[in-house]
Design an enzyme around this catalytic site. Structure first.
Site, short mmCIF file in Angstrom:
data_model
loop_
_atom_site.label_atom_id
_atom_site.label_comp_id
_atom_site.label_asym_id
_atom_site.label_seq_id
_atom_site.Cartn_x
_atom_site.Cartn_y
_atom_site.Cartn_z
CE1 TYR A 14 12.57 -103.26 10.77
CE2 TYR A 14 14.84 -102.60 11.07
CZ TYR A 14 13.51 -102.28 11.00
OH TYR A 14 13.11 -100.98 11.16
CD GLU A 17 10.19 -103.78 6.94
OE1 GLU A 17 10.49 -103.89 5.75
OE2 GLU A 17 10.23 -102.71 7.56
CG ASP A 73 -11.79 -103.51 19.48
OD1 ASP A 73 -11.26 -104.37 20.21
OD2 ASP A 73 -11.40 -102.33 19.42
CB THR A 93 -5.49 -105.28 23.34
OG1 THR A 93 -6.59 -105.38 24.25
CG2 THR A 93 -5.60 -104.00 22.55
CE LYS A 107 -7.76 -102.66 26.69
NZ LYS A 107 -7.38 -102.62 25.26
NE ARG A 154 0.57 -101.17 26.82
CZ ARG A 154 -0.44 -101.15 27.69
NH1 ARG A 154 -0.33 -101.74 28.87
NH2 ARG A 154 -1.57 -100.56 27.40
N1 DSN Z 1 -7.31 -97.48 26.93
C1 DSN Z 1 -8.01 -98.74 26.89
C2 DSN Z 1 -8.95 -98.88 28.00
O1 DSN Z 1 -8.60 -98.44 29.09
O2 DSN Z 1 -10.04 -99.40 27.86
C3 DSN Z 1 -8.62 -98.96 25.62
O3 DSN Z 1 -7.66 -98.79 24.61
#
Ligand code: DSN
Length: 418
Positions: free
Chosen positions: A55, A57, A201, A227, A230, A236
């Site tokens: 933990y 925080e 974003d 994110t 990707k 993730r």
């Molecule tokens: N679900 C993602 C995508 O496939 O683009 C975006 O969060």
């Protein structure tokens, strides 16, 4: 950890059977979902480490728990690497997801009830940019801009008109299904003109931006979110960049605003991925992702499939499958039969409902990670066109599934096991 040790720890047969089946699926299928990738074994090892026990925080040096001296090192490494990679003054590596990064960013900039102007979901936007059932749609006033019907591209003059008409507090740039370069300086100029903050974003294109294959929003946006799983090819999770002053607000909007304890094992994996992204091989990988996407779009076009906006500048494309007589859902299912994984997607001005859709979204990040190159894209496009021309045809399905399996075997994702 040796495979033998891992096997010795595997007492939960039902669970590990499903994990092994997923590993086999990933090896067997060619992954064309634009938002997925195959993380390195080192990234996965960090996620499976003892850091999951801790933990922590708060933030490095200011925690609500004792015993944080080692996780502080980990989080500092991740933050510093993010700052270096994206040339940003400040970073927060704690968001559990891209949506939580967006929650923190929005709450750092405005209060509930503010107006957010974002790309319409139907034209490639994202749930967390204003879907009625998302926190954005519930707590904020959402206005949208779209792509032009003829060009299927964002026209910055039209965005400016919309912004001046609705006077948003936040102008949001970023997309889940848009294949063209985003003009961040133009978004910033519009935000300035109408007194809005600019939130970018860049979840889908973070890896491209890191490799300078897509222009960066850093220096143009008030806050940048992304994110890490990707094109960036990490675990993730989410990540936020801004200047140091704004980051103070982001930090408290994230914790204690919308999250509790950070996932230190995932933050460790983000640190690994960010180090990997600093290597020259990563920039080369991102260039190949874009080259492969361009080649795939051109080859599909040559086989008579219409590519939305006529092509792609990034890692993904939208394919309008209407000419085949199939819906996007039927196309997704037919391609799934031959181990080509993708998702149905609305195309701009789609007449079909989202669960049917007229298009599919294809991306090259995962297949490029496993080693496919431009020379393979004609083959891939041929398989897609053949299957969509005769969906469910036993002979075509058998042949293509066999050929896909052969290519997948020749390019293993984890040659020494996952
Ligand atoms: N679900 C993602 C995508 O496939 O683009 C975006 O969060």
């Amino acid at each position: 950890m040796s495979t033998r040790t891992q096997n010795a720890l595997r007492t939960d047969g039902a669970l590990w059977a499903a994990v092994d089946a997923e590993a086999a699926r990933e090896e067997r299928q060619l992954e064309l979902i634009a938002s997925e990738n195959h993380a390195s074994r080192e990234v996965m090892a960090a996620m499976g480490s003892v850091l999951t026990n801790k933990y922590a925080e708060g933030y490095p040096g200011r925690r609500y728990y004792g015993g944080c001296e080692h996780v502080d090192v980990v989080e500092d490494l991740a933050r510093e690497r993010a700052k270096q990679l994206f040339e940003a003054p400040a970073a927060n590596v704690q968001p559990h997801s891209g949506t939580q990064a967006n929650m923190a960013a929005i709450l750092a900039l405005v209060g509930p009830g503010a107006t957010i102007l974002s790309l319409s979901l139907d034209h490639g936007g994202h749930l967390s940019h204003g879907h009625p059932k998302n926190f954005t749609g519930i707590y904020f006033k959402i206005e949208s801009y779209g792509v032009e019907q003829a060009s299927e591209r964002i026209d910055m003059d039209r965005v400016r008109e919309r912004a001046l008409a609705v006077r948003p507090q936040i102008l949001l740039a970023g997309a889940s299904a848009y294949s063209r370069t985003l003009d961040f300086p133009a978004f910033a100029s519009i935000a300035r003109e109408c007194g809005a903050k600019l939130l970018v974003d860049m979840a889908h294109i973070a890896g491209l931006v890191a490799a300078k294959v897509h222009p960066t929003p850093v220096g143009h946006a008030d806050i940048v979110t992304m994110t890490t799983h990707k094109t960036l090819r990490g675990p993730r999770g989410g990540l936020v960049l801004s200047d140091a002053e704004t980051m103070k607000k982001v930090n408290s909007a994230l914790f204690p605003g919308v999250q509790g304890g950070p996932l230190m094992h995932v933050i460790a994996a983000k640190a690994v991925a960010l180090r990997e992204a600093q290597a020259p091989a990563f920039a080369d990988y991102q260039r190949r992702v874009v080259e492969n996407a361009r080649a795939l779009a051109a080859e599909l076009g040559a086989r008579g499939l219409r590519i939305v906006s006529g092509g792609t500048d990034n890692h993904l494309m939208l394919v309008d499958v209407s000419s085949t007589g199939l819906s996007g859902k039927q196309a997704e299912d037919a391609l799934g039969q031959v181990d080509l994984t993708c998702n149905k997607n609305l195309i701009p001005y789609d007449q079909k409902p989202p669960m049917q859709a007229s298009g599919i979204r294809l991306g090259t990040p995962a297949i490029t990670t496993r080693g496919l190159g431009v020379a393979h894209m004609a083959t891939l496009a041929g398989w897609i066109a053949d299957v969509l021309a005769k969906p469910g045809d036993e002979a075509v399905t058998q042949r293509v599934r066999g050929e896909v399996a052969e290519l997948a075997r020749a390019f293993p994702i984890y040659p020494h096991g996952a």
